[in-house]
Design a protein around this motif. Structure first.
Motif, short mmCIF file in Angstrom:
data_model
loop_
_atom_site.label_atom_id
_atom_site.label_comp_id
_atom_site.label_asym_id
_atom_site.label_seq_id
_atom_site.Cartn_x
_atom_site.Cartn_y
_atom_site.Cartn_z
N ILE A 249 0.85 -1.19 0.00
CA ILE A 249 0.00 0.00 0.00
C ILE A 249 0.89 1.24 0.00
O ILE A 249 1.71 1.42 0.90
CB ILE A 249 -0.93 0.02 1.23
N PRO A 250 0.75 2.10 -1.00
CA PRO A 250 1.57 3.32 -1.08
C PRO A 250 1.04 4.41 -0.14
O PRO A 250 -0.06 4.31 0.40
CB PRO A 250 1.44 3.74 -2.54
N LEU A 251 1.85 5.44 0.01
CA LEU A 251 1.50 6.59 0.85
C LEU A 251 1.44 7.85 0.01
O LEU A 251 2.38 8.15 -0.75
CB LEU A 251 2.55 6.77 1.95
N VAL A 252 0.35 8.62 0.12
CA VAL A 252 0.26 9.92 -0.52
C VAL A 252 0.16 10.98 0.57
O VAL A 252 -0.60 10.84 1.53
CB VAL A 252 -0.93 10.02 -1.49
N ILE A 253 0.95 12.05 0.43
CA ILE A 253 0.99 13.13 1.41
C ILE A 253 0.38 14.38 0.80
O ILE A 253 0.79 14.81 -0.28
CB ILE A 253 2.43 13.41 1.87
N PHE A 254 -0.59 14.95 1.51
CA PHE A 254 -1.20 16.22 1.10
C PHE A 254 -0.73 17.32 2.05
O PHE A 254 -1.21 17.40 3.19
CB PHE A 254 -2.73 16.11 1.13
N PRO A 255 0.22 18.15 1.63
CA PRO A 255 0.66 19.26 2.49
C PRO A 255 -0.31 20.43 2.36
O PRO A 255 -1.10 20.49 1.41
CB PRO A 255 2.03 19.60 1.89
N PRO A 256 -0.26 21.38 3.26
CA PRO A 256 -1.12 22.57 3.14
C PRO A 256 -0.68 23.44 1.96
O PRO A 256 0.51 23.58 1.70
CB PRO A 256 -0.92 23.30 4.47
N TRP A 257 -1.64 24.00 1.24
CA TRP A 257 -1.29 24.86 0.10
C TRP A 257 -0.98 26.29 0.53
O TRP A 257 -0.65 27.12 -0.30
CB TRP A 257 -2.42 24.86 -0.93
N ILE A 258 -1.05 26.55 1.83
CA ILE A 258 -0.63 27.86 2.32
C ILE A 258 0.88 27.89 2.57
O ILE A 258 1.44 28.92 2.93
CB ILE A 258 -1.38 28.27 3.61
N ASN A 259 1.53 26.73 2.38
CA ASN A 259 2.99 26.63 2.52
C ASN A 259 3.54 25.72 1.44
O ASN A 259 2.79 24.99 0.78
CB ASN A 259 3.38 26.06 3.90
N ARG A 260 4.84 25.70 1.29
CA ARG A 260 5.50 24.80 0.35
C ARG A 260 5.62 23.40 0.97
O ARG A 260 5.86 23.26 2.18
CB ARG A 260 6.89 25.31 0.00
N PHE A 261 5.51 22.38 0.14
CA PHE A 261 5.48 21.01 0.65
C PHE A 261 6.77 20.59 1.32
O PHE A 261 6.80 19.66 2.14
CB PHE A 261 5.17 20.03 -0.49
N TYR A 262 7.90 21.26 1.01
CA TYR A 262 9.18 20.74 1.46
C TYR A 262 9.46 20.97 2.95
O TYR A 262 10.56 20.68 3.42
CB TYR A 262 10.33 21.27 0.59
N ILE A 263 8.48 21.45 3.69
CA ILE A 263 8.63 21.39 5.14
C ILE A 263 8.85 19.94 5.58
O ILE A 263 9.50 19.68 6.59
CB ILE A 263 7.39 21.99 5.86
N LEU A 264 8.36 19.01 4.79
CA LEU A 264 8.55 17.59 5.07
C LEU A 264 9.76 17.02 4.34
O LEU A 264 9.96 15.80 4.34
CB LEU A 264 7.29 16.82 4.70
N ASP A 265 10.56 17.88 3.72
CA ASP A 265 11.76 17.44 3.01
C ASP A 265 12.81 18.55 3.04
O ASP A 265 13.37 18.94 2.02
CB ASP A 265 11.41 17.07 1.55
#
Length: 595
Positions: A249-265
């Motif tokens: 089972i894969p994982l999809v991450i939905f970050p908030p669009w009020i910030n850039r996704f790379y807070i998690l990278d």
């Protein structure tokens, strides 16, 4: 003078000279500093004039000096400087033995860490006076009668913000550390600070780090992967596997669009994405497009549809029936609506499990952000968003204002008054890398959710034509909250436990909205608490919760494995670009770099 010098001895004369009297070389240098400062300000003014000739949106942050509010601020600042000068003149008449009363014991305040705030009678008096006036203002505000609870909260917030803004540490003339730095550097620190300030004014945004210190895809957001799908609203990144076998089972991450996704990278040491890949997950990330005028009609339905599109794209690519999904902050709120819609349509099985990072669905206890949903603020937003989107710098200013002492005035002193070099801090770089928001959807979000709290009212809202009821969500949920979160308060996040019907696991992480989430195990920082997931209230949960030192990430991956531990070889479509979805470009893609 020469005879007197001969009588007393040359060395004695040197010893009696005023140690603060500048030498001719110092005077020449200070003259040079002032000339350079004048030239910098002249160049800036000419640049502002040129910018003013071009069409610009209402209240363009880069031209804020021309507004009535800015002129008023300038006038008030001038008055404060005049009063400060008068205050110093009065202090000069004090007797040499004058010492102000010792201030009462109070929690340590980093603003007043310099020893002179205690040892120097003049600065001790300034600090003591400021403390008394601040306490009086805050206490007076708390005792005002005839205010409803919401008005009282706004008044107290305004009073607190005012006291922070009026701190003597925020003015060069009343900050001993600034004065000493200016003397030591012969004015170069003030000149450097002026350069920082004018650069920020040109950008229309307070800088926390050097804007050129990081480059996306080079030394930040570097986990290998490919963009394998793209719409007008988002790009879908598929990250390269790091293990021989991966979870089926894969994982999809939905970050908030009020910030850039790379807070998690952010970087390899802090990256949740890299760590998740190393745990054997097939990780997909949604990278939202920063809004522009073409997105003026984008509403909530579009973001829900985008989430469903990403889920279906991954299911089809990997030939799997469902995915694990993570929703961070506002994207978690939207993910709850997506799950409610899927449940209503009989398609809940598309998502095997859901993880909420500091997300809210019930906004009754949403904290200080609720102050920004009254009619006056909504009217202002409408003016600021006349071009069809809200400039992300305004949103950044709002979030900074919630922690004004740490995120505004601390940097005013450090960057402008002390002229310090910017720290090379990736988290602060991300914090300043703002995104624009679709105007129509942003207003809808504030009104329907924050103000009217309709998401928790069954069938009050519809998405994509389907009435939604959160009680229909039976997807196993992992709910993470930050103990010190000021964006999504703990008590508000807990409400997810009340509105979802499936099995739920609640984890309370140490720290706040960002550090509580981005806490890699290798760092050995903070802690988390687990407890009775059937507890009737947050108080009951915390009363019996067990503390574990370090990161909660290992606890989460254990929970993921419990949902379905099946593995499959990391080959074929599990390699980005090798399946039916060919690579469009390397991660992190174009959208994250657009301003």
């Amino acid at each position: 003078m020469s005879d007197a010098g001969t009588d007393k001895g040359g060395d004695d004369i040197t010893d009696t000279l005023n140690p603060f009297m500048p030498s001719p070389e110092d005077l020449q240098h200070w003259t040079s500093v002032m000339a350079r400062a004048q030239q910098m300000m002249l160049d800036f003014a000419l640049g502002q004039a040129d910018a003013g000739k071009a069409a610009a949106p209402l209240f363009d942050p880069t031209r804020w000096l021309g507004s009535d509010g800015a002129q008023m601020w300038a006038e008030q600042s001038a008055k404060m400087w005049e009063q400060g000068a008068a205050f110093w003149t009065q202090l000069a008449t004090l007797t040499p033995g004058f010492t102000p009363a010792t201030p009462a014991e109070s929690p340590k305040d980093r603003r007043f860490a310099d020893p002179d705030w205690t040892a120097n009678p003049a600065f001790a008096l300034i600090r003591q006076t400021y403390g008394l006036l601040s306490d009086q203002l805050l206490e007076t505000t708390r005792q005002l009668s005839g205010l409803d609870p919401e008005a009282r909260v706004r008044m107290e917030f305004a009073a607190k913000s005012m006291t922070e803004a009026l701190s003597p540490t925020n003015l060069a003339i009343t900050n001993p550390e600034v004065i000493k730095r200016a003397v030591e550097t012969r004015g170069e620190s003030l000149l450097k600070g002026l350069r920082h300030m004018l650069a920020d004014l040109s950008r229309g945004q307070l800088s926390h780090v050097d804007p050129d210190a990081f480059e996306i895809g080079v030394n930040i957001a570097t986990t290998p992967g490919k963009v394998i799908h793209e719409t007008g609203l988002y790009q879908l990144i598929h990250y390269t596997p790091a293990t021989k076998d991966v979870f089926t089972i894969p994982l999809v991450i939905f970050p908030p669009w009020i910030n850039r996704f790379y807070i998690l990278d952010l970087n390899p040491q802090k990256s949740f994405v890299k760590w998740a890949v190393e745990q054997g997950l097939s990780v997909f990330m949604v990278s939202w497009k920063s809004a522009d005028a073409t997105m003026k009609d984008v509403v909530w339905d579009d973001y829900v549809a985008a989430q469903v599109d990403a889920i279906d794209t991954i299911r089809d690519l990997l030939a799997v029936p469902h995915v694990h999904a993570i929703g961070y902050c506002v994207a978690g709120t939207t993910l709850a609506a997506t799950l409610a819609m899927l449940a209503a349509k009989g398609e809940a099985d598309k998502v095997r499990s859901v993880t909420f990072f500091t997300a809210q669905v019930d906004f009754e206890l949403a904290g200080d952000l609720k102050m920004f949903v009254d009619e006056s603020y909504l009217t202002l937003l409408q003016q600021l968003s006349a071009q069809g989107y809200l400039d992300g710098r305004y949103m950044a200013a709002t979030f900074n204002a919630l922690r004004g002492r740490d995120l505004i005035w601390n940097y005013v002193v450090s960057n402008y008054l002390l002229g310090n070099d910017y720290p090379p801090f990736d988290l602060l770089y991300w914090n300043g890398d703002v995104t624009n928001l679709p105007a129509k959807w942003h207003r809808q979000y504030l009104v329907d959710l924050y103000r009217d709290n309709r998401l928790v009212v069954p069938n009050s809202l519809s998405v994509c034509g389907t009435p939604i009821d959160l009680r229909k969500i039976e997807t196993p949920a992992y709910i993470q909250a930050g103990r010190e979160d000021h964006i999504a308060p703990l008590a508000s996040v807990w409400r997810l436990m009340d509105h979802l019907s499936g099995s739920k696991t609640f984890v309370l992480a140490g720290s706040g909205h960002i550090a509580g989430v981005v806490n890699p195990p290798a760092a050995g920082k903070y802690q988390y608490w687990t407890g009775d997931n059937a507890a009737a209230s947050l108080d009951d949960f915390t009363a019996s919760a067990a503390e574990t030192k370090g990161s909660w990430w290992p606890h989460w991956i254990g929970w993921i494995a419990q949902q379905d531990g099946a593995k499959t070889p990391a080959k074929g479509a599990r390699i980005p670009g090798k399946g039916k979805k060919k690579a469009i470009e390397d991660a992190p893609g174009r959208y994250v770099k657009q301003r």
